[in-house]
Scaffold this active site. Sequence first.
Site, PDB file in Angstrom:
ATOM      1  N   LEU A 139      45.383 -26.970  84.079  1.00  0.00           N
ATOM      2  CA  LEU A 139      45.554 -27.878  82.943  1.00  0.00           C
ATOM      3  C   LEU A 139      46.151 -27.113  81.759  1.00  0.00           C
ATOM      4  CD1 LEU A 139      45.095 -30.668  81.640  1.00  0.00           C
ATOM      5  CD2 LEU A 139      42.777 -29.923  81.023  1.00  0.00           C
ATOM      6  N   THR A 140      45.564 -25.948  81.437  1.00  0.00           N
ATOM      7  CA  THR A 140      45.974 -25.171  80.267  1.00  0.00           C
ATOM      8  C   THR A 140      47.391 -24.613  80.423  1.00  0.00           C
ATOM      9  OG1 THR A 140      43.682 -24.514  79.960  1.00  0.00           O
ATOM     10  CG2 THR A 140      45.342 -23.177  78.826  1.00  0.00           C
ATOM     11  N   SER A 146      43.479 -25.952  73.862  1.00  0.00           N
ATOM     12  CA  SER A 146      42.522 -26.942  73.333  1.00  0.00           C
ATOM     13  C   SER A 146      43.117 -28.339  73.297  1.00  0.00           C
ATOM     14  CB  SER A 146      42.090 -26.544  71.910  1.00  0.00           C
ATOM     15  OG  SER A 146      41.432 -25.299  71.942  1.00  0.00           O
ATOM     16  N   GLU A 371      36.721 -24.271  79.192  1.00  0.00           N
ATOM     17  CA  GLU A 371      36.013 -25.560  79.306  1.00  0.00           C
ATOM     18  C   GLU A 371      35.719 -26.148  77.935  1.00  0.00           C
ATOM     19  OE1 GLU A 371      35.802 -27.388  81.632  1.00  0.00           O
ATOM     20  OE2 GLU A 371      36.071 -26.154  83.415  1.00  0.00           O
TER      21      GLU A 371
HETATM   22  P1  TGC Z   1      41.378 -38.304  73.514  1.00  0.00           P
HETATM   23  O1  TGC Z   1      42.254 -39.315  72.849  1.00  0.00           O
HETATM   24  O2  TGC Z   1      40.040 -38.018  72.932  1.00  0.00           O
HETATM   25  O3  TGC Z   1      41.167 -38.741  75.044  1.00  0.00           O
HETATM   26  C1  TGC Z   1      42.257 -39.099  75.875  1.00  0.00           C
HETATM   27  C2  TGC Z   1      41.659 -39.970  76.979  1.00  0.00           C
HETATM   28  O4  TGC Z   1      40.715 -39.201  77.722  1.00  0.00           O
HETATM   29  C3  TGC Z   1      39.399 -39.746  77.585  1.00  0.00           C
HETATM   30  N1  TGC Z   1      38.469 -38.618  77.459  1.00  0.00           N
HETATM   31  C4  TGC Z   1      37.586 -38.288  78.418  1.00  0.00           C
HETATM   32  N2  TGC Z   1      37.301 -38.882  79.582  1.00  0.00           N
HETATM   33  C5  TGC Z   1      36.340 -38.304  80.325  1.00  0.00           C
HETATM   34  N3  TGC Z   1      35.686 -37.199  79.937  1.00  0.00           N
HETATM   35  C6  TGC Z   1      35.957 -36.588  78.773  1.00  0.00           C
HETATM   36  N4  TGC Z   1      35.300 -35.477  78.434  1.00  0.00           N
HETATM   37  C7  TGC Z   1      36.943 -37.135  77.957  1.00  0.00           C
HETATM   38  N5  TGC Z   1      37.465 -36.803  76.745  1.00  0.00           N
HETATM   39  C8  TGC Z   1      38.391 -37.723  76.462  1.00  0.00           C
HETATM   40  C9  TGC Z   1      39.444 -40.611  76.354  1.00  0.00           C
HETATM   41  O5  TGC Z   1      38.476 -41.632  76.404  1.00  0.00           O
HETATM   42  C10 TGC Z   1      40.870 -41.164  76.418  1.00  0.00           C
HETATM   43  O6  TGC Z   1      40.874 -42.156  77.425  1.00  0.00           O
HETATM   44  P2  TGC Z   1      41.859 -43.426  77.285  1.00  0.00           P
HETATM   45  O7  TGC Z   1      41.529 -44.256  78.477  1.00  0.00           O
HETATM   46  O8  TGC Z   1      41.488 -44.066  75.979  1.00  0.00           O
HETATM   47  O9  TGC Z   1      43.252 -42.880  77.299  1.00  0.00           O
HETATM   48  O10 TGC Z   1      42.214 -37.001  73.728  1.00  0.00           O
HETATM   49  P3  TGC Z   1      42.649 -35.882  72.728  1.00  0.00           P
HETATM   50  O11 TGC Z   1      44.040 -35.503  73.100  1.00  0.00           O
HETATM   51  O12 TGC Z   1      42.378 -36.319  71.306  1.00  0.00           O
HETATM   52  O13 TGC Z   1      41.716 -34.649  73.110  1.00  0.00           O
HETATM   53  C11 TGC Z   1      40.355 -34.600  72.916  1.00  0.00           C
HETATM   54  C12 TGC Z   1      39.799 -33.203  73.233  1.00  0.00           C
HETATM   55  C13 TGC Z   1      40.232 -32.206  72.198  1.00  0.00           C
HETATM   56  C14 TGC Z   1      38.288 -33.337  73.239  1.00  0.00           C
HETATM   57  C15 TGC Z   1      40.299 -32.745  74.635  1.00  0.00           C
HETATM   58  O14 TGC Z   1      41.650 -32.515  74.623  1.00  0.00           O
HETATM   59  C16 TGC Z   1      39.600 -31.501  75.127  1.00  0.00           C
HETATM   60  O15 TGC Z   1      38.564 -31.598  75.751  1.00  0.00           O
HETATM   61  N6  TGC Z   1      40.175 -30.272  74.890  1.00  0.00           N
HETATM   62  C17 TGC Z   1      39.660 -29.049  75.466  1.00  0.00           C
HETATM   63  C18 TGC Z   1      40.482 -28.673  76.680  1.00  0.00           C
HETATM   64  C19 TGC Z   1      39.674 -27.946  77.710  1.00  0.00           C
HETATM   65  O16 TGC Z   1      38.459 -27.967  77.726  1.00  0.00           O
HETATM   66  N7  TGC Z   1      40.329 -27.355  78.686  1.00  0.00           N
HETATM   67  C20 TGC Z   1      39.675 -26.753  79.799  1.00  0.00           C
HETATM   68  C21 TGC Z   1      40.646 -26.391  80.882  1.00  0.00           C
HETATM   69  S1  TGC Z   1      39.892 -26.043  82.456  1.00  0.00           S
HETATM   70  C22 TGC Z   1      39.050 -24.600  82.220  1.00  0.00           C
HETATM   71  O17 TGC Z   1      38.950 -24.112  81.163  1.00  0.00           O
HETATM   72  C23 TGC Z   1      38.422 -23.985  83.417  1.00  0.00           C
HETATM   73  S2  TGC Z   1      37.609 -22.526  83.026  1.00  0.00           S
HETATM   74  C24 TGC Z   1      36.963 -21.954  84.480  1.00  0.00           C
HETATM   75  C25 TGC Z   1      35.576 -22.455  84.752  1.00  0.00           C
HETATM   76  O18 TGC Z   1      35.283 -23.634  84.545  1.00  0.00           O
HETATM   77  O19 TGC Z   1      34.749 -21.663  85.186  1.00  0.00           O
HETATM   78  P1  FAD Z   2      43.684 -22.362  71.454  1.00  0.00           P
HETATM   79  O1  FAD Z   2      43.645 -23.794  71.828  1.00  0.00           O
HETATM   80  O2  FAD Z   2      44.971 -21.787  71.016  1.00  0.00           O
HETATM   81  O3  FAD Z   2      42.578 -22.093  70.332  1.00  0.00           O
HETATM   82  C1  FAD Z   2      42.552 -20.905  69.537  1.00  0.00           C
HETATM   83  C2  FAD Z   2      41.455 -21.072  68.484  1.00  0.00           C
HETATM   84  O4  FAD Z   2      41.752 -22.198  67.673  1.00  0.00           O
HETATM   85  C3  FAD Z   2      40.087 -21.375  69.125  1.00  0.00           C
HETATM   86  O5  FAD Z   2      39.081 -20.784  68.364  1.00  0.00           O
HETATM   87  C4  FAD Z   2      39.993 -22.883  68.987  1.00  0.00           C
HETATM   88  O6  FAD Z   2      38.667 -23.375  68.964  1.00  0.00           O
HETATM   89  C5  FAD Z   2      40.668 -23.082  67.634  1.00  0.00           C
HETATM   90  N1  FAD Z   2      41.154 -24.443  67.464  1.00  0.00           N
HETATM   91  C6  FAD Z   2      42.022 -25.137  68.230  1.00  0.00           C
HETATM   92  N2  FAD Z   2      42.193 -26.368  67.766  1.00  0.00           N
HETATM   93  C7  FAD Z   2      41.400 -26.473  66.658  1.00  0.00           C
HETATM   94  C8  FAD Z   2      41.115 -27.516  65.742  1.00  0.00           C
HETATM   95  N3  FAD Z   2      41.668 -28.731  65.886  1.00  0.00           N
HETATM   96  N4  FAD Z   2      40.267 -27.267  64.737  1.00  0.00           N
HETATM   97  C9  FAD Z   2      39.680 -26.047  64.603  1.00  0.00           C
HETATM   98  N5  FAD Z   2      39.889 -25.030  65.460  1.00  0.00           N
HETATM   99  C10 FAD Z   2      40.747 -25.241  66.468  1.00  0.00           C
HETATM  100  N6  FAD Z   2      42.301 -23.381  82.011  1.00  0.00           N
HETATM  101  C11 FAD Z   2      42.583 -24.169  83.088  1.00  0.00           C
HETATM  102  O7  FAD Z   2      43.265 -25.183  82.969  1.00  0.00           O
HETATM  103  N7  FAD Z   2      42.113 -23.838  84.318  1.00  0.00           N
HETATM  104  C12 FAD Z   2      41.358 -22.728  84.556  1.00  0.00           C
HETATM  105  O8  FAD Z   2      40.942 -22.465  85.700  1.00  0.00           O
HETATM  106  C13 FAD Z   2      41.069 -21.883  83.434  1.00  0.00           C
HETATM  107  N8  FAD Z   2      40.344 -20.725  83.621  1.00  0.00           N
HETATM  108  C14 FAD Z   2      40.183 -19.866  82.564  1.00  0.00           C
HETATM  109  C15 FAD Z   2      39.595 -18.610  82.790  1.00  0.00           C
HETATM  110  C16 FAD Z   2      39.468 -17.712  81.732  1.00  0.00           C
HETATM  111  C17 FAD Z   2      38.868 -16.361  81.992  1.00  0.00           C
HETATM  112  C18 FAD Z   2      39.867 -18.093  80.422  1.00  0.00           C
HETATM  113  C19 FAD Z   2      39.680 -17.146  79.273  1.00  0.00           C
HETATM  114  C20 FAD Z   2      40.446 -19.322  80.205  1.00  0.00           C
HETATM  115  C21 FAD Z   2      40.643 -20.214  81.264  1.00  0.00           C
HETATM  116  N9  FAD Z   2      41.283 -21.440  81.082  1.00  0.00           N
HETATM  117  C22 FAD Z   2      41.560 -22.256  82.164  1.00  0.00           C
HETATM  118  C23 FAD Z   2      41.885 -21.762  79.784  1.00  0.00           C
HETATM  119  C24 FAD Z   2      40.888 -22.299  78.766  1.00  0.00           C
HETATM  120  O9  FAD Z   2      40.495 -23.602  79.063  1.00  0.00           O
HETATM  121  C25 FAD Z   2      41.577 -22.225  77.394  1.00  0.00           C
HETATM  122  O10 FAD Z   2      41.677 -20.849  77.065  1.00  0.00           O
HETATM  123  C26 FAD Z   2      40.802 -22.971  76.322  1.00  0.00           C
HETATM  124  O11 FAD Z   2      40.868 -24.367  76.540  1.00  0.00           O
HETATM  125  C27 FAD Z   2      41.308 -22.654  74.899  1.00  0.00           C
HETATM  126  O12 FAD Z   2      42.697 -22.735  74.840  1.00  0.00           O
HETATM  127  P2  FAD Z   2      43.547 -21.514  74.161  1.00  0.00           P
HETATM  128  O13 FAD Z   2      43.099 -20.256  74.785  1.00  0.00           O
HETATM  129  O14 FAD Z   2      44.961 -21.912  74.279  1.00  0.00           O
HETATM  130  O15 FAD Z   2      43.095 -21.487  72.648  1.00  0.00           O
END
Ligand code: TGC
Ligand code: FAD
Length: 392
Positions: A139-140, A146, A371
Amino acid sequence: MTTARTGTTPLALFDTDRLLSADEREIASSVRKFVDAKLRPHVADWFDEGALPREIAQEFGSLGLLGMHLDGYGCAGMSAVEYGLACLELEACDSGFRSFVSVQGSLSMFSIHRYGSQEQKQQWLPRLATGEAIGCFGLTEPDFGSNPSGMRTHARRDGGDWVLSGSKMWITNGSIADVATVWAQTEEGVRGFLVPSGTPGFTANPIKGKLSLRASITAELAFDEVRLPDSARLPEATSLSAPLSCLNEARFGIVFGALGAARDSLATALDYAATREVFDRPLSSFQLTQAKLADMTLELGKGYLLAVHLGRIKDDHAIAPDQISLGKLNNVREALAIARECRTILGANGITLGYSPLRHANNLESVLTYEGTSEMHMLSIGRALTGQQAFR
Ligand code: TGC
Ligand code: FAD
């Protein structure tokens, strides 16, 4: 009658076992035994080398840990609490092991299970459940972590096919995966695609130089005009809410998992303080040390109560994403604080790989970031409380 609990453990002081059924305690205990026998003896070396042997996938699979909370297709069909307890026991050894299981089960397998076609489920889920195949979730992107709504990876229709271009960053298991779930912008909105490794135009390169999650593989994925049939598209995924819903599953595992890192750090510090003599007395006999131990025990126990509470809500199919944010934000933040505080108790020894707290703390820096960063979860909670979004 009151009982003095001299020499008890932090969670025993809370009597947390009372919250669990016999089956739940049994699962935690069997994962703990596996971790102690198969992972703990090697973890410091793997962390040092920045390695994770691929065979571990099959070991996790044979224990039923992969896609453990999913039904059918060879998955174990366990409850949310049981899944959470397994995550806790894995992360008590190293966040890298929990991360492997999170990505395989909650992101790769869940995305196929929830949004895939029958053919996609039959093709991938049984092999992912045994660990014969490894999955990842992209996804990222380099410029969109974020805020995944800004993603630049895109797919365009070309006859009956799709052509996928772009890149994904920080992808756990990316360079060892057999199949990647890749999220891309299309003219019709965000869509998900299953991209097998070896597909022409798809490359994955490991990211080196990590100071955190070293016993875990992290990679950059690149897609250069990758041609895919329409059958590679996840048919039920029709917007950004699809990948975000997968994150709920993985974030839930972290709510429990982070507590494992905290529990292990605290156990290590307690053992060390009992035997280390400073100023002619055990370190554990000083008031400042006991104050630290008491405060950390409180946060660990409160985090556990929160995790089990959220797990029960999830098992009732009633959990909201904002509630998972409460748990992820609190438990990772507190686990990191605990791991760092435990490191202080270990003095200079605490900066070596011979003791777990600093390794856990370094890992938890990633867990705090992935996450959803702690800031993203604060903003989600803020939005739930005020009705106003402050993300943009
Ligand atoms: P927003 O307008 O709030 O939402 C867009 C659509 O998505 C729905 N939605 C969700 N649905 C299910 N679960 C959730 N947690 C949801 N959050 C939002 C929402 O209802 C809407 O649906 P619809 O039908 O109205 O279109 O979207 P936004 O662009 O304003 O973003 C909100 C925000 C910032 C919370 C979201 O972008 C976010 O969660 N950002 C963080 C990204 C993140 O966590 N990335 C993780 C990547 S994977 C990873 O890190 C794996 S690490 C390895 C491991 O897990 O061990
Ligand atoms: P950024 O989004 O650039 O954020 C930088 C800083 O700005 C953070 O402190 C953040 O909180 C802050 N910030 C951002 N927006 C705002 C705001 N609106 N207001 C205030 N502060 C803000 N992703 C995947 O998709 N799949 C994976 O399997 C996966 N595995 C990972 C494994 C590791 C070891 C790591 C480190 C990351 C992994 N990720 C994965 C990515 C991870 O989900 C992202 O690193 C995370 O979502 C944050 O994105 P970024 O690093 O681009 O930080």
